[in-house]
Write an enzyme that holds these catalytic residues in place. Structure first.
Site, PDB file in Angstrom:
ATOM      1  N   LYS A 104       0.836  -1.211   0.000  1.00  0.00           N
ATOM      2  CA  LYS A 104       0.000   0.000   0.000  1.00  0.00           C
ATOM      3  C   LYS A 104       0.866   1.256   0.000  1.00  0.00           C
ATOM      4  O   LYS A 104       0.669   2.182  -0.778  1.00  0.00           O
ATOM      5  CB  LYS A 104      -0.914   0.035   1.230  1.00  0.00           C
ATOM      6  CG  LYS A 104      -1.532   1.407   1.506  1.00  0.00           C
ATOM      7  CD  LYS A 104      -2.348   1.423   2.763  1.00  0.00           C
ATOM      8  CE  LYS A 104      -1.601   1.588   4.029  1.00  0.00           C
ATOM      9  NZ  LYS A 104      -1.269   2.964   4.415  1.00  0.00           N
ATOM     10  N   ASN A 105       1.887   1.274   0.873  1.00  0.00           N
ATOM     11  CA  ASN A 105       2.673   2.498   1.059  1.00  0.00           C
ATOM     12  C   ASN A 105       3.656   2.765  -0.070  1.00  0.00           C
ATOM     13  O   ASN A 105       4.237   3.838  -0.146  1.00  0.00           O
ATOM     14  CB  ASN A 105       3.378   2.460   2.419  1.00  0.00           C
ATOM     15  CG  ASN A 105       2.362   2.586   3.536  1.00  0.00           C
ATOM     16  OD1 ASN A 105       1.207   2.940   3.302  1.00  0.00           O
ATOM     17  ND2 ASN A 105       2.784   2.280   4.748  1.00  0.00           N
ATOM     18  N   CYS A 140      -4.520  13.250  13.170  1.00  0.00           N
ATOM     19  CA  CYS A 140      -4.633  11.799  12.986  1.00  0.00           C
ATOM     20  C   CYS A 140      -4.565  11.171  14.367  1.00  0.00           C
ATOM     21  O   CYS A 140      -3.873  11.687  15.243  1.00  0.00           O
ATOM     22  CB  CYS A 140      -3.483  11.306  12.109  1.00  0.00           C
ATOM     23  SG  CYS A 140      -3.360   9.513  12.005  1.00  0.00           S
ATOM     24  N   ARG A 162       1.116  14.644  13.147  1.00  0.00           N
ATOM     25  CA  ARG A 162       1.521  14.424  11.745  1.00  0.00           C
ATOM     26  C   ARG A 162       1.502  15.717  10.911  1.00  0.00           C
ATOM     27  O   ARG A 162       0.779  15.802   9.900  1.00  0.00           O
ATOM     28  CB  ARG A 162       0.677  13.338  11.108  1.00  0.00           C
ATOM     29  CG  ARG A 162       0.749  12.025  11.858  1.00  0.00           C
ATOM     30  CD  ARG A 162       0.020  10.904  11.182  1.00  0.00           C
ATOM     31  NE  ARG A 162       0.739  10.391  10.027  1.00  0.00           N
ATOM     32  CZ  ARG A 162       0.317   9.338   9.309  1.00  0.00           C
ATOM     33  NH1 ARG A 162      -0.826   8.746   9.633  1.00  0.00           N
ATOM     34  NH2 ARG A 162       1.006   8.909   8.285  1.00  0.00           N
ATOM     35  N   ASP A 210       4.929   0.601  12.124  1.00  0.00           N
ATOM     36  CA  ASP A 210       3.709  -0.029  11.614  1.00  0.00           C
ATOM     37  C   ASP A 210       3.573  -1.485  12.028  1.00  0.00           C
ATOM     38  O   ASP A 210       2.591  -2.144  11.682  1.00  0.00           O
ATOM     39  CB  ASP A 210       3.662   0.067  10.081  1.00  0.00           C
ATOM     40  CG  ASP A 210       3.542   1.502   9.601  1.00  0.00           C
ATOM     41  OD1 ASP A 210       3.748   1.746   8.403  1.00  0.00           O
ATOM     42  OD2 ASP A 210       3.265   2.387  10.430  1.00  0.00           O
ATOM     43  N   ARG A 216      -8.421  -0.607   4.993  1.00  0.00           N
ATOM     44  CA  ARG A 216      -7.608   0.434   4.380  1.00  0.00           C
ATOM     45  C   ARG A 216      -6.248  -0.097   3.938  1.00  0.00           C
ATOM     46  O   ARG A 216      -5.640   0.420   3.009  1.00  0.00           O
ATOM     47  CB  ARG A 216      -7.335   1.561   5.369  1.00  0.00           C
ATOM     48  CG  ARG A 216      -8.579   2.226   5.930  1.00  0.00           C
ATOM     49  CD  ARG A 216      -8.167   3.409   6.692  1.00  0.00           C
ATOM     50  NE  ARG A 216      -7.460   4.295   5.764  1.00  0.00           N
ATOM     51  CZ  ARG A 216      -7.413   5.599   5.945  1.00  0.00           C
ATOM     52  NH1 ARG A 216      -7.974   6.115   7.007  1.00  0.00           N
ATOM     53  NH2 ARG A 216      -6.804   6.372   5.092  1.00  0.00           N
TER      54      ARG A 216
HETATM   55  C1  EPZ Z   1       4.413   6.872   6.195  1.00  0.00           C
HETATM   56  O1  EPZ Z   1       3.656   7.967   6.714  1.00  0.00           O
HETATM   57  C2  EPZ Z   1       3.448   5.681   6.163  1.00  0.00           C
HETATM   58  N1  EPZ Z   1       2.283   6.020   5.365  1.00  0.00           N
HETATM   59  C3  EPZ Z   1       2.988   5.351   7.587  1.00  0.00           C
HETATM   60  O2  EPZ Z   1       2.218   4.154   7.529  1.00  0.00           O
HETATM   61  C4  EPZ Z   1       4.203   5.065   8.447  1.00  0.00           C
HETATM   62  O3  EPZ Z   1       3.800   4.866   9.773  1.00  0.00           O
HETATM   63  C5  EPZ Z   1       5.179   6.269   8.403  1.00  0.00           C
HETATM   64  O4  EPZ Z   1       5.531   6.563   7.041  1.00  0.00           O
HETATM   65  C6  EPZ Z   1       6.457   6.001   9.175  1.00  0.00           C
HETATM   66  O5  EPZ Z   1       7.082   4.862   8.725  1.00  0.00           O
HETATM   67  C7  EPZ Z   1       2.367   5.949   4.012  1.00  0.00           C
HETATM   68  O6  EPZ Z   1       3.399   5.680   3.433  1.00  0.00           O
HETATM   69  C8  EPZ Z   1       1.121   6.245   3.248  1.00  0.00           C
HETATM   70  P1  EPZ Z   1       6.459  10.317   8.215  1.00  0.00           P
HETATM   71  P2  EPZ Z   1       4.243   9.458   6.663  1.00  0.00           P
HETATM   72  O7  EPZ Z   1       6.316  11.597   7.496  1.00  0.00           O
HETATM   73  O8  EPZ Z   1       5.140   9.621   5.511  1.00  0.00           O
HETATM   74  C9  EPZ Z   1       6.917  13.613  11.609  1.00  0.00           C
HETATM   75  C10 EPZ Z   1       0.397   2.709   7.886  1.00  0.00           C
HETATM   76  O9  EPZ Z   1       0.043   2.164   8.943  1.00  0.00           O
HETATM   77  N2  EPZ Z   1       6.794  14.601  10.515  1.00  0.00           N
HETATM   78  O10 EPZ Z   1       7.630   9.467   7.896  1.00  0.00           O
HETATM   79  O11 EPZ Z   1       3.082  10.365   6.819  1.00  0.00           O
HETATM   80  C11 EPZ Z   1       5.607  12.829  11.805  1.00  0.00           C
HETATM   81  O12 EPZ Z   1       4.701  13.540  12.596  1.00  0.00           O
HETATM   82  C12 EPZ Z   1       0.835   4.193   7.917  1.00  0.00           C
HETATM   83  O13 EPZ Z   1       0.435   2.161   6.788  1.00  0.00           O
HETATM   84  C13 EPZ Z   1       6.976  15.931  10.805  1.00  0.00           C
HETATM   85  O14 EPZ Z   1       7.218  16.308  11.955  1.00  0.00           O
HETATM   86  O15 EPZ Z   1       5.107   9.476   8.021  1.00  0.00           O
HETATM   87  C14 EPZ Z   1       6.106  11.552  12.437  1.00  0.00           C
HETATM   88  O16 EPZ Z   1       6.259  11.746  13.791  1.00  0.00           O
HETATM   89  C15 EPZ Z   1       0.565   4.856   9.225  1.00  0.00           C
HETATM   90  N3  EPZ Z   1       6.861  16.827   9.785  1.00  0.00           N
HETATM   91  C16 EPZ Z   1       7.457  11.340  11.758  1.00  0.00           C
HETATM   92  O17 EPZ Z   1       7.855  12.612  11.225  1.00  0.00           O
HETATM   93  C17 EPZ Z   1       6.593  16.462   8.487  1.00  0.00           C
HETATM   94  O18 EPZ Z   1       6.483  17.310   7.594  1.00  0.00           O
HETATM   95  C18 EPZ Z   1       7.463  10.309  10.639  1.00  0.00           C
HETATM   96  O19 EPZ Z   1       6.393  10.603   9.780  1.00  0.00           O
HETATM   97  C19 EPZ Z   1       6.408  15.084   8.216  1.00  0.00           C
HETATM   98  C20 EPZ Z   1       6.519  14.170   9.257  1.00  0.00           C
END
Ligand code: EPZ
Length: 421
Positions: free
Chosen positions: A22-23, A115, A120, A306, A398
């Site tokens: 999915k990701n 979320c 996020r 995850d 999802r």
């Molecule tokens: C991806 O989300 C995945 N989703 C998530 O999977 C996964 O948990 C996550 O990466 C971490 O591995 C998809 O790929 C669709 P991040 P993403 O930006 O990219 C902070 C699932 O269960 N952050 O890597 O949205 C954020 O708050 C889902 O399949 C900022 O502070 O996650 C978090 O604490 C859930 N500012 C950390 O970084 C930003 O601009 C990592 O988030 C962006 C992120």
């Protein structure tokens, strides 16, 4: 609304086919917006999230078809505006921003909003776009990114919890059609980022270093159509490895990539779960008594956030004290109180959960709160004595393709039913 009705206590046995990721599929589908030529993406899992992305691409004006795992996208004439009603349904839709900005030099996207697993924010995505010369305006719940032209730049994309996966994807896609060279430092190294870079390179992009913390993108004038097969879903694979161990069964995973699962296989080994290769397939079963372990979630190649909830379900069954520390998302312990309803003994201390494992679980009605929490409740229900009803499984749909069918094929007593009022 639908629920799963599970009669627990049956060891899972047999072979399961792992679906596409999915990701990886979501940003790859969005990347098709970078060209007006047709793109063919195979092994796309049939999930509510991938179907949302199809709707979003269509709402932007692209022609899209999705049949038996193959998505075809042709974004001849598109608009740069995605409204709240669609974006709010799926946070992952933020990854259309980079392609729209690159192709149209403008993108107006609804801010994703909060979320349940954490705040996020998307500040790093916007920081990346600004580094390429975009002007960012946030107003009435929308982010407006515009640029007369995009110019390559060197930028550091690390944040509070380290790299950002979709942030890296978005900036990488925006930089493909920028002038000159972009260097992203502290880039996310996830296999899904590598898969996206491979697809973009197949479209004619010039990207090197994906999979390492430094990604270099040399901008090109135009991208063309391409064909691509999405990598297998390592999170779905990890979920089935853990379900095999939790039910004391033996499961063969067909189509999983062991090299994407090193941290999970290593931690399972520590916990007394044997994961071996049989030909190309992974085989999971208990290698003797389960042992308590400590886990800290980290960016890839560390232990994936995850898989944290699913691992907690296994450790609730494991005699002894295990400590699970969540370092990526601030509030990703929604499953703890629901696991407690099944009899688990877990206390939360700040970013850690202290799991006093070994108490037998007994079935009860429980409520899914997010995608991976719901997978943990299914695993606990499969291991518990008696009947468990997991409600609100729309969360699960999802990210897991036909999970109940796959589990039934492994001998599980699980049914999809209408939720009792
Ligand atoms: C991806 O989300 C995945 N989703 C998530 O999977 C996964 O948990 C996550 O990466 C971490 O591995 C998809 O790929 C669709 P991040 P993403 O930006 O990219 C902070 C699932 O269960 N952050 O890597 O949205 C954020 O708050 C889902 O399949 C900022 O502070 O996650 C978090 O604490 C859930 N500012 C950390 O970084 C930003 O601009 C990592 O988030 C962006 C992120």
């Amino acid at each position: 609304m639908e629920s799963f009705l599970i009669k627990g206590g049956v060891p899972l046995r047999g072979t399961v086919d792992i679906s596409g990721s999915k990701n990886a599929a979501l940003p790859i589908m969005a990347a098709a917006l970078l060209t007006d030529e047709p793109c063919v993406i195979r092994r796309v899992p049939d999930l509510s999230d991938t179907r949302f992305m199809v709707q979003i691409l269509k709402s932007l004006g692209a022609e899209v078809s999705f049949e038996s795992g193959t998505v075809t996208v042709q974004a001849k004439k598109i608009r740069g505006y995605a409204d709240y009603e669609l974006v709010r349904k799926m946070r992952g839709s933020i990854c259309i921003a980079g392609p729209l900005l690159a192709r149209l030099r403008k993108a107006r996207i609804s801010l994703p909003g909060g979320c349940i697993i954490g705040a996020r924010p998307i500040n790093l995505h916007l920081k990346g776009f600004e580094a390429l010369g975009a002007k960012i305006k946030i107003e009435s719940g929308y982010v407006d990114a515009t640029a007369k032209k995009l110019t390559g730049n060197s930028l550091f994309l690390g944040g509070r919890a380290g790299p950002t996966v979709l942030g890296t994807a978005n900036v990488m896609m925006a930089a493909t059609l920028a002038d000159e060279v972009t260097v992203i430092e502290s880039a996310a190294c996830e296999p899904e980022v590598v898969d996206l870079a491979n697809f973009l390179n197949a479209m004619g992009a010039k990207i090197s270093g994906a999979g390492s913390p430094t990604i270099t993108i040399t901008g090109v004038k135009k991208l063309h159509g391409a064909e691509h097969e999405v990598i297998p879903d390592r999170i779905e694979a990890a979920t089935f490895l853990i379900a095999a161990a939790a039910t004391n069964g033996e499961v063969v995973l067909r189509g999983a990539r062991a090299d994407h699962l090193r941290a999970v296989i290593d931690k399972l080994g520590e916990a007394g779960v044997s994961v071996t290769l049989r030909g190309k397939n992974l085989v999971a079963r208990r290698g003797g008594k389960l042992r308590p372990v400590d886990i800290t979630t980290l960016p890839y190649a560390g232990f994936p956030t995850d898989v944290q909830a699913q691992m907690m379900a296994l450790l609730a069954l494991t005699p002894g004290i295990s400590i699970i520390t969540e370092r990526i998302f601030e509030s990703r312990f929604m499953h703890v109180s629901e696991l407690a309803r099944l009899g688990a003994d877990i206390e939360i201390e700040g970013p850690s959960a202290i799991v006093k494992g070994g108490r037998p679980l007994s079935g009860a009605p429980v409520m899914a709160s997010d995608l991976r929490a719901s997978a943990a409740l299914v695993i606990a229900g499969l291991a518990a004595k008696g009947e468990t009803q997991v409600n609100r499984i729309y969360h699960l749909d999802r990210g897991y393709e036909r999970m109940d069918e796959k589990l039934r094929k492994l001998g599980a007593r699980i049914q999809r039913v209408e939720e009792k009022a």
